[in-house]
Design an enzyme around this catalytic site. Structure first.
Site, mmCIF file in Angstrom:
data_model
loop_
_atom_site.group_PDB
_atom_site.id
_atom_site.type_symbol
_atom_site.label_atom_id
_atom_site.label_comp_id
_atom_site.label_asym_id
_atom_site.label_seq_id
_atom_site.Cartn_x
_atom_site.Cartn_y
_atom_site.Cartn_z
ATOM 1 N NE ARG A 28 13.587 43.436 17.319
ATOM 2 C CZ ARG A 28 12.311 43.882 17.379
ATOM 3 N NH1 ARG A 28 11.400 43.183 18.027
ATOM 4 N NH2 ARG A 28 11.977 45.021 16.792
ATOM 5 N N GLY A 93 1.890 42.239 14.732
ATOM 6 C CA GLY A 93 2.462 43.185 13.778
ATOM 7 C C GLY A 93 3.974 43.020 13.682
ATOM 8 C CD GLN A 169 5.692 46.222 14.775
ATOM 9 O OE1 GLN A 169 4.942 46.579 13.875
ATOM 10 N NE2 GLN A 169 5.253 45.714 15.914
ATOM 11 C CG ASP A 314 4.095 48.460 22.953
ATOM 12 O OD1 ASP A 314 3.403 48.908 22.015
ATOM 13 O OD2 ASP A 314 5.059 47.687 22.777
ATOM 14 C CE LYS A 341 1.888 50.865 18.368
ATOM 15 N NZ LYS A 341 3.102 50.304 17.798
ATOM 16 N NE ARG A 345 -2.893 48.747 22.248
ATOM 17 C CZ ARG A 345 -1.741 48.084 22.195
ATOM 18 N NH1 ARG A 345 -0.606 48.744 22.226
ATOM 19 N NH2 ARG A 345 -1.733 46.771 22.133
ATOM 20 N NE ARG A 386 1.376 46.128 24.539
ATOM 21 C CZ ARG A 386 2.269 45.283 25.026
ATOM 22 N NH1 ARG A 386 2.278 44.977 26.300
ATOM 23 N NH2 ARG A 386 3.179 44.744 24.228
HETATM 24 C C1 S3P Z 1 7.637 46.451 18.454
HETATM 25 C C2 S3P Z 1 7.622 47.757 18.050
HETATM 26 C C3 S3P Z 1 6.544 48.693 18.362
HETATM 27 C C4 S3P Z 1 5.682 48.171 19.509
HETATM 28 C C5 S3P Z 1 5.316 46.727 19.330
HETATM 29 C C6 S3P Z 1 6.563 45.870 19.288
HETATM 30 C C7 S3P Z 1 8.764 45.591 18.065
HETATM 31 O O1 S3P Z 1 5.727 48.858 17.209
HETATM 32 O O2 S3P Z 1 4.509 48.957 19.615
HETATM 33 O O3 S3P Z 1 4.497 46.277 20.396
HETATM 34 O O4 S3P Z 1 8.941 44.506 18.643
HETATM 35 O O5 S3P Z 1 9.505 45.996 17.156
HETATM 36 P P1 S3P Z 1 6.091 49.914 16.033
HETATM 37 O O6 S3P Z 1 7.353 49.493 15.415
HETATM 38 O O7 S3P Z 1 4.920 49.828 15.092
HETATM 39 O O8 S3P Z 1 6.189 51.241 16.696
#
Ligand code: S3P
Length: 429
Positions: A28, A93, A169, A314, A341, A345, A386
Site C-alpha cells: 500500500r 494477489g 483486496q 493468512d 490463496k 491451502r 506460508r
Molecule cells: C491482503 C488481504 C487478504 C490476505 C492477503 C493480503 C491484503 O486477502 O489473505 O495475504 O493485503 O489486502 P483477501 O483480500 O483475498 O482476503
C-alpha cells in the site's frame, strides 16, 4: 528449486526484532504514494519479492524511488506514464487486485500479469464490481484470470456495493476506484477485513467515513498528502515464531514492533485460547497500533475456529501445526477462502499433515485435526510460502524436510536465518 531440512530444537528464549516488515502495508505504501504530488517517506519497506515487484510497477508508472540506508523516498510523477511493458505482479494477489482498482480510472492501457500460481487465482471478484461502474477490464475466462488488461477511464461512477466476501483486496481496489469517481461511493462487507487502506488513506487526508457499518468514500478533489510511515513488522510473519515458542516445551519469544491491529492478531488470540501464554504490549499508534507480542510455551489443547476468519486467514497454515500438536480435536470452518490463496491451502495443509501421520478430515470450507503427535516427512510446499514456513516450524518438534522453498522469498527472506537461531537448518537444491 531449493529445499530445507529442519532438526528438532531445544528450549529457546529469544527476542526477535527482525521479523519481516508488513507485506500488506508495504504494498500500500508503494501504490498510495502515487496519490500524492509530494514525495512519500517510507521506512522499513519489506524487501521481498512480492513488494519489490510492486515497487517496480510503481516505477514503470513514472515514480522515482530513491533507496537510502534506512528509508525510501517515493516521488510520484506529475502524471502517470503509460508503460510500454507489462506489469509483473509475481506471486502477489494484493498487487494485482489493488492495481486493477487503481488503474481502472487512470487513462492509459495496462497489462497486469504474474507467476503460474497467480495466473490461476480469481480476479472477477474485483473485475466485476469495477466493470459495473464503467471500468474496461478483461482477461482470460472473461476477465477472471491473468493476464488482465485495463483500459483506464477518465473517471468511474460512484457506487453502492455490498461485497459478498470480507476481502481487503477487493475493498482496497474498490476504495482506490472510488477516490477517482464522479460521486461518493458506499462499500459494505459482510465482516470487517484488514483496514490498512482506510487507515493510511485517511492519514493522507482522504475522506473515508464510517456510515452505518459501511464505508463512504469521497472522490479526491486535490492530490493527497504524502505518507510518512515506518512499516511495522508483519504479525503473520511473526506468527511462525509464535507457534515455534508455543510448541517447543520451555520456550519463549518476544516479537518486537508488530502491527497490533485487531484485524491482524486474531490468530495469536486463538493460540492463547489453546493454552499458550501470550501478552500484547502496545508502544505507539501512527496509522496503526504497534507493539510487541510475547509468547511462552504451555501445553496446548484443541480449539474450534469458525468466526473472524478474515482476521486470521493468512495464519491458518501455521495454526494448523499448533492444532496438530495440541491435545484433542481442533476444527476450522467458514474458511473456504483458503482455497484461493497462493495454493489451495485446505488441500495443501491436509495433504501435508497426513504425510506427517496426523488424522485430518477435509471439508469444503476447512478441516478437523485430531492432535497430539506428528512425525517427520517430506513436505511439498506447492509453491506456497506460508505452507513451506509452517511445516519448517513443525520441524522444530519432530524434524522435517520441505521441498520447493524458494517461495519463502516472496514474503520473509530472513525466515530461515531466524529459524536457524532456534535449531539446525540445512539447505539443499
Ligand atoms: C491482503 C488481504 C487478504 C490476505 C492477503 C493480503 C491484503 O486477502 O489473505 O495475504 O493485503 O489486502 P483477501 O483480500 O483475498 O482476503
Amino acid at each position: 528449486m531449493s529445499s530445507l531440512r529442519v532438526k528438532p530444537a531445544k528450549a529457546f528464549d529469544q527476542q526477535i526484532d527482525t521479523i519481516a516488515p508488513d507485506k500488506s502495508i508495504s504494498h500500500r505504501c508503494a501504490i498510495f504514494s502515487l496519490l500524492s504530488d509530494k514525495p512519500s517517506t517510507v521506512r522499513n519497506y519489506l524487501d521481498a519479492e512480492d513488494t519489490r515487484n510492486t515497487l517496480e510497477i510503481v516505477k514503470k508508472l513514472g515514480a522515482v524511488v530513491e533507496e537510502e540506508a534506512d528509508f525510501m523516498k517515493i516521488t510520484p510523477p506529475a502524471s502517470l506514464s503509460e508503460p510500454a511493458e507489462i506489469l509483473d505482479c509475481g506471486n502477489s494477489g494484493t498487487a494485482i487486485r489493488l492495481f486493477m482498482g487503481f488503474l481502472a480510472s487512470r487513462p492509459g492501457f495496462y497489462v497486469l500479469f504474474g507467476d503460474k500460481y497467480l495466473a490461476s487465482r480469481p480476479m472477477r471478484r474485483v473485475a466485476d464490481p469495477l466493470r459495473r461502474i464503467g471500468a474496461d477490464i478483461d482477461g482470460r475466462e472473461n476477465g477472471n484470470l491473468a493476464p488482465i488488461s485495463v483500459r483506464g477511464a477518465e473517471a468511474l461512477k460512484g457506487y453502492v456495493y455490498e461485497s459478498p466476501i470480507a476481502s481487503a483486496q477487493v475493498k482496497s481496489a474498490m476504495i482506490l476506484a472510488a477516490l477517482n469517481a464522479t460521486e461518493p461511493s458506499l462499500y459494505r462487507e459482510p465482516h470487517l477485513s484488514r483496514d490498512h487502506s482506510e487507515r493510511m488513506l485517511r492519514g493522507m487526508g482522504a475522506q473515508i467515513k464510517e456510515r452505518d457499518g459501511a464505508i463512504e468514500i469521497h472522490p479526491v478533489t486535490a492530490p493527497l498528502e504524502p505518507l510518512d510511515i515506518t512499516v511495522p513488522a508483519d504479525p503473520s510473519s511473526g506468527f511462525f515464531f509464535a507457534v515455534a515458542a508455543a510448541i517447543v516445551p520451555g520456550s519463549r519469544v518476544v516479537l518486537k514492533n508488530l502491527s497490533l491491529n485487531d484485524t491482524r492478531i486474531e490468530a495469536y488470540k486463538v493460540l492463547q485460547k489453546m493454552g499458550a501464554k501470550i501478552e500484547f504490549v502496545l508502544h505507539e499508534e501512527k496509522y496503526e497500533p504497534i507493539g510487541d507480542i510475547v509468547v511462552a510455551y504451555a501445553p496446548l489443547h484443541g480449539v474450534t475456529v469458525h468466526e473472524n476468519i478474515a482476521w486470521l486467514i493468512d495464519e491458518l497454515p501455521a495454526l494448523s501445526i499448533a492444532m496438530a500438536l495440541a491435545e484433542g480435536k481442533s476444527v476450522v470452518q467458514n474458511a473456504k477462502e483458503l482455497r484461493v490463496k497462493e495454493s489451495d491451502r485446505i488441500s495443501s495443509v491436509v495433504e501435508n499433515l497426513r504425510l506427517c501421520g496426523v488424522e485430518v478430515e477435509e471439508f469444503e470450507d476447512g478441516y478437523a485435526i485430531t492432535g497430539g503427535k506428528m512425525h517427520a516427512a517430506t513436505i511439498d510446499s506447492h509453491g506456497d510460502h506460508r505452507v513451506a514456513m509452517s511445516f519448517a516450524v513443525a520441524g522444530l518438534v519432530c524434524g522435517m524436510a520441505i521441498e520447493d522453498t524458494d517461495c519463502i522469498m516472496t514474503s520473509f527472506p530472513n525466515f530461515t536465518a531466524l529459524l536457524s537461531k532456534l535449531s539446525e537448518v540445512q539447505y539443499g537444491d
